[in-house]
Design a protein around this motif. Structure first.
Motif, PDB file in Angstrom:
ATOM      1  N   UNK A 222      -8.456 117.438 -35.828  1.00 53.40           N
ATOM      2  CA  UNK A 222      -9.848 116.953 -35.768  1.00 53.40           C
ATOM      3  C   UNK A 222     -10.265 116.362 -37.106  1.00 53.40           C
ATOM      4  N   UNK A 223      -9.909 117.053 -38.192  1.00 52.43           N
ATOM      5  CA  UNK A 223     -10.252 116.558 -39.529  1.00 52.43           C
ATOM      6  C   UNK A 223      -9.611 115.198 -39.777  1.00 52.43           C
ATOM      7  N   UNK A 224      -8.361 115.051 -39.399  1.00 53.45           N
ATOM      8  CA  UNK A 224      -7.687 113.775 -39.579  1.00 53.45           C
ATOM      9  C   UNK A 224      -8.350 112.660 -38.794  1.00 53.45           C
ATOM     10  N   UNK A 225      -8.722 112.947 -37.546  1.00 49.68           N
ATOM     11  CA  UNK A 225      -9.410 111.943 -36.734  1.00 49.68           C
ATOM     12  C   UNK A 225     -10.713 111.513 -37.403  1.00 49.68           C
ATOM     13  N   UNK A 226     -11.506 112.479 -37.826  1.00 46.17           N
ATOM     14  CA  UNK A 226     -12.796 112.144 -38.462  1.00 46.17           C
ATOM     15  C   UNK A 226     -12.588 111.392 -39.773  1.00 46.17           C
ATOM     16  N   UNK A 227     -11.577 111.791 -40.532  1.00 40.10           N
ATOM     17  CA  UNK A 227     -11.339 111.147 -41.832  1.00 40.10           C
ATOM     18  C   UNK A 227     -10.996 109.671 -41.657  1.00 40.10           C
ATOM     19  N   UNK A 228     -10.153 109.351 -40.671  1.00 39.60           N
ATOM     20  CA  UNK A 228      -9.751 107.958 -40.466  1.00 39.60           C
ATOM     21  C   UNK A 228     -10.861 107.164 -39.791  1.00 39.60           C
ATOM     22  N   UNK A 229     -11.418 107.705 -38.703  1.00 35.79           N
ATOM     23  CA  UNK A 229     -12.400 106.950 -37.916  1.00 35.79           C
ATOM     24  C   UNK A 229     -13.744 106.851 -38.634  1.00 35.79           C
ATOM     25  N   UNK A 230     -14.289 107.988 -39.034  1.00 45.04           N
ATOM     26  CA  UNK A 230     -15.615 107.974 -39.664  1.00 45.04           C
ATOM     27  C   UNK A 230     -15.535 107.696 -41.160  1.00 45.04           C
ATOM     28  N   UNK A 231     -14.570 108.301 -41.833  1.00 41.55           N
ATOM     29  CA  UNK A 231     -14.484 108.147 -43.280  1.00 41.55           C
ATOM     30  C   UNK A 231     -13.991 106.779 -43.714  1.00 41.55           C
ATOM     31  N   UNK A 232     -12.966 106.252 -43.012  1.00 39.83           N
ATOM     32  CA  UNK A 232     -12.383 104.966 -43.383  1.00 39.83           C
ATOM     33  C   UNK A 232     -12.840 103.831 -42.481  1.00 39.83           C
ATOM     34  N   UNK A 233     -13.455 104.169 -41.362  1.00 39.90           N
ATOM     35  CA  UNK A 233     -13.895 103.135 -40.424  1.00 39.90           C
ATOM     36  C   UNK A 233     -12.746 102.390 -39.783  1.00 39.90           C
ATOM     37  N   UNK A 234     -11.614 103.055 -39.584  1.00 36.64           N
ATOM     38  CA  UNK A 234     -10.426 102.423 -39.027  1.00 36.64           C
ATOM     39  C   UNK A 234     -10.001 103.137 -37.738  1.00 36.64           C
ATOM     40  N   UNK A 235      -9.282 102.430 -36.861  1.00 37.41           N
ATOM     41  CA  UNK A 235      -8.848 103.038 -35.604  1.00 37.41           C
ATOM     42  C   UNK A 235      -7.638 103.943 -35.789  1.00 37.41           C
ATOM     43  N   UNK A 236      -7.521 104.909 -34.898  1.00 44.40           N
ATOM     44  CA  UNK A 236      -6.367 105.807 -34.866  1.00 44.40           C
ATOM     45  C   UNK A 236      -5.447 105.396 -33.718  1.00 44.40           C
ATOM     46  N   UNK A 237      -4.150 105.446 -33.969  1.00 43.69           N
ATOM     47  CA  UNK A 237      -3.133 105.253 -32.931  1.00 43.69           C
ATOM     48  C   UNK A 237      -2.620 106.630 -32.526  1.00 43.69           C
ATOM     49  N   UNK A 238      -3.014 107.089 -31.344  1.00 44.88           N
ATOM     50  CA  UNK A 238      -2.571 108.373 -30.807  1.00 44.88           C
ATOM     51  C   UNK A 238      -1.451 108.126 -29.812  1.00 44.88           C
ATOM     52  N   UNK A 239      -0.430 108.971 -29.839  1.00 47.13           N
ATOM     53  CA  UNK A 239       0.677 108.791 -28.894  1.00 47.13           C
ATOM     54  C   UNK A 239       1.105 110.140 -28.325  1.00 47.13           C
ATOM     55  N   UNK A 240       1.726 110.092 -27.152  1.00 39.67           N
ATOM     56  CA  UNK A 240       2.215 111.302 -26.503  1.00 39.67           C
ATOM     57  C   UNK A 240       3.348 110.906 -25.563  1.00 39.67           C
ATOM     58  N   UNK A 241       4.150 111.880 -25.170  1.00 42.04           N
ATOM     59  CA  UNK A 241       5.214 111.671 -24.188  1.00 42.04           C
ATOM     60  C   UNK A 241       4.879 112.453 -22.921  1.00 42.04           C
ATOM     61  N   UNK A 242       5.211 111.945 -21.752  1.00 47.50           N
ATOM     62  CA  UNK A 242       4.902 112.693 -20.524  1.00 47.50           C
ATOM     63  C   UNK A 242       5.491 114.104 -20.506  1.00 47.50           C
ATOM     64  N   UNK A 243       6.693 114.290 -21.067  1.00 40.68           N
ATOM     65  CA  UNK A 243       7.308 115.627 -21.040  1.00 40.68           C
ATOM     66  C   UNK A 243       6.539 116.635 -21.888  1.00 40.68           C
ATOM     67  N   UNK A 244       5.621 116.161 -22.739  1.00 39.33           N
ATOM     68  CA  UNK A 244       4.854 117.085 -23.578  1.00 39.33           C
ATOM     69  C   UNK A 244       3.730 117.782 -22.812  1.00 39.33           C
ATOM     70  N   UNK A 245       3.530 117.416 -21.562  1.00 40.19           N
ATOM     71  CA  UNK A 245       2.588 118.119 -20.689  1.00 40.19           C
ATOM     72  C   UNK A 245       3.314 119.034 -19.712  1.00 40.19           C
ATOM     73  N   UNK A 246       4.580 119.322 -19.977  1.00 42.14           N
ATOM     74  CA  UNK A 246       5.434 119.973 -18.986  1.00 42.14           C
ATOM     75  C   UNK A 246       6.142 121.195 -19.569  1.00 42.14           C
TER      76      UNK A 246
END
Length: 280
Positions: A222-246
């Protein structure tokens, strides 16, 4: 950026920052950590779980009104064309993750070219749309494989998301820009969308997506998301794999370190994703 001077034609950010959600569509047995225990020739005999897991992710995205980019393995698209059609008809972007999950670091330029053509052709035949983007397995665009950007351009790709600007035992270009840029390759240009990091103590640190989402404490994410989005005003690239929900996927006979990297935290990924999709 990889050169000394920042390109002048990088698109300006929108008034409101829009984060990017991406999914590497592969099955549990495709991962690099299992390469030495499962041969590609044996993949067809494995229990395949990628379709139900990907559909779980699609339902989660639909619940939150979010569209994503699905970097699809050609091997999966070849065997699950209906899944790829449904991703496409659901308004998501379909890009490619190569054909058989070989890292670029073990390929020649000719082998990469063939890999891209094969995966791209399969996906384009299914969706009827041009494939514009690529993410290399294991983020294997590294210092020694930057030639791959030229091959991507020659094969009609417009953007890449394979550079992780961190120091890691398997991947990473620590000197790369932390935010999207346009890379000039001779007279051509390719857009690069690096995996997001936070800058702390003079180093780029991972904080979100894949194993980092599973293994790291959620307050740090959460801190990282806020630091990049709110603190730096830049977008975050989030990624996941389908097997990570399994969490019910088969357990492979690998060492302790690989087991922790692959299996730890699987049961909590869906709740964590829901929180991030809702909040960001």
């Amino acid at each position: 950026m990889l050169e000394t001077d920042r390109p002048t034609d990088v698109a300006t950010l929108p008034e409101a920052v829009v984060n990017a959600f991406s999914i590497d569509v592969e099955d549990y047995f495709h991962v690099e950590a299992f390469r030495h225990v499962i041969r590609p020739d044996d993949w067809g005999s494995m229990v395949q779980r990628v379709e139900p897991n990907t559909r779980r992710l699609m339902a989660l995205l639909d619940d939150h009104g979010v569209h994503a980019t699905f970097f699809v393995l050609g091997w999966v698209a070849e065997r699950r064309p209906g899944l790829i059609r449904d991703i496409h008809s659901g308004g998501h972007e379909v890009a490619i993750h190569g054909y058989d999950h070989r890292p670029i670091t073990i390929m020649t330029p000719a082998e990469l070219r063939e890999d891209l053509r094969r995966a791209k052709g399969i996906v384009e035949d299914i969706t009827g749309d041009a494939v514009l983007g690529y993410r290399a397995p294991t983020y294997s665009v590294v210092e020694g494989t930057l030639w791959a950007l030229d091959v991507m351009l020659e094969e009609g790709l417009r953007y890449d998301s394979s550079i992780f600007p961190i120091a890691h035992d398997r991947y990473g270009i620590p000197r790369a820009d932390r935010h999207p840029w346009v890379e000039r390759r001779g007279t051509s240009e390719i857009a690069e969308f690096p995996i997001s990091t936070v800058r702390l103590f003079g180093r780029n640190l991972p904080f979100v997506g894949g194993g980092y989402l599973r293994l790291l404490p959620m307050p740090y994410v959460r801190w990282g998301m806020r630091r990049v989005v709110a603190g730096e005003g830049r977008p975050v690239m989030l990624y996941v794999h389908p097997w990570e929900l399994d969490p019910g996927q088969p357990v492979m006979p690998v060492g302790r370190f690989a087991r922790v990297r692959h299996y730890h935290g699987l049961a909590r990924v869906e709740d964590r994703l829901s929180e991030l999709l809702r909040a960001f």
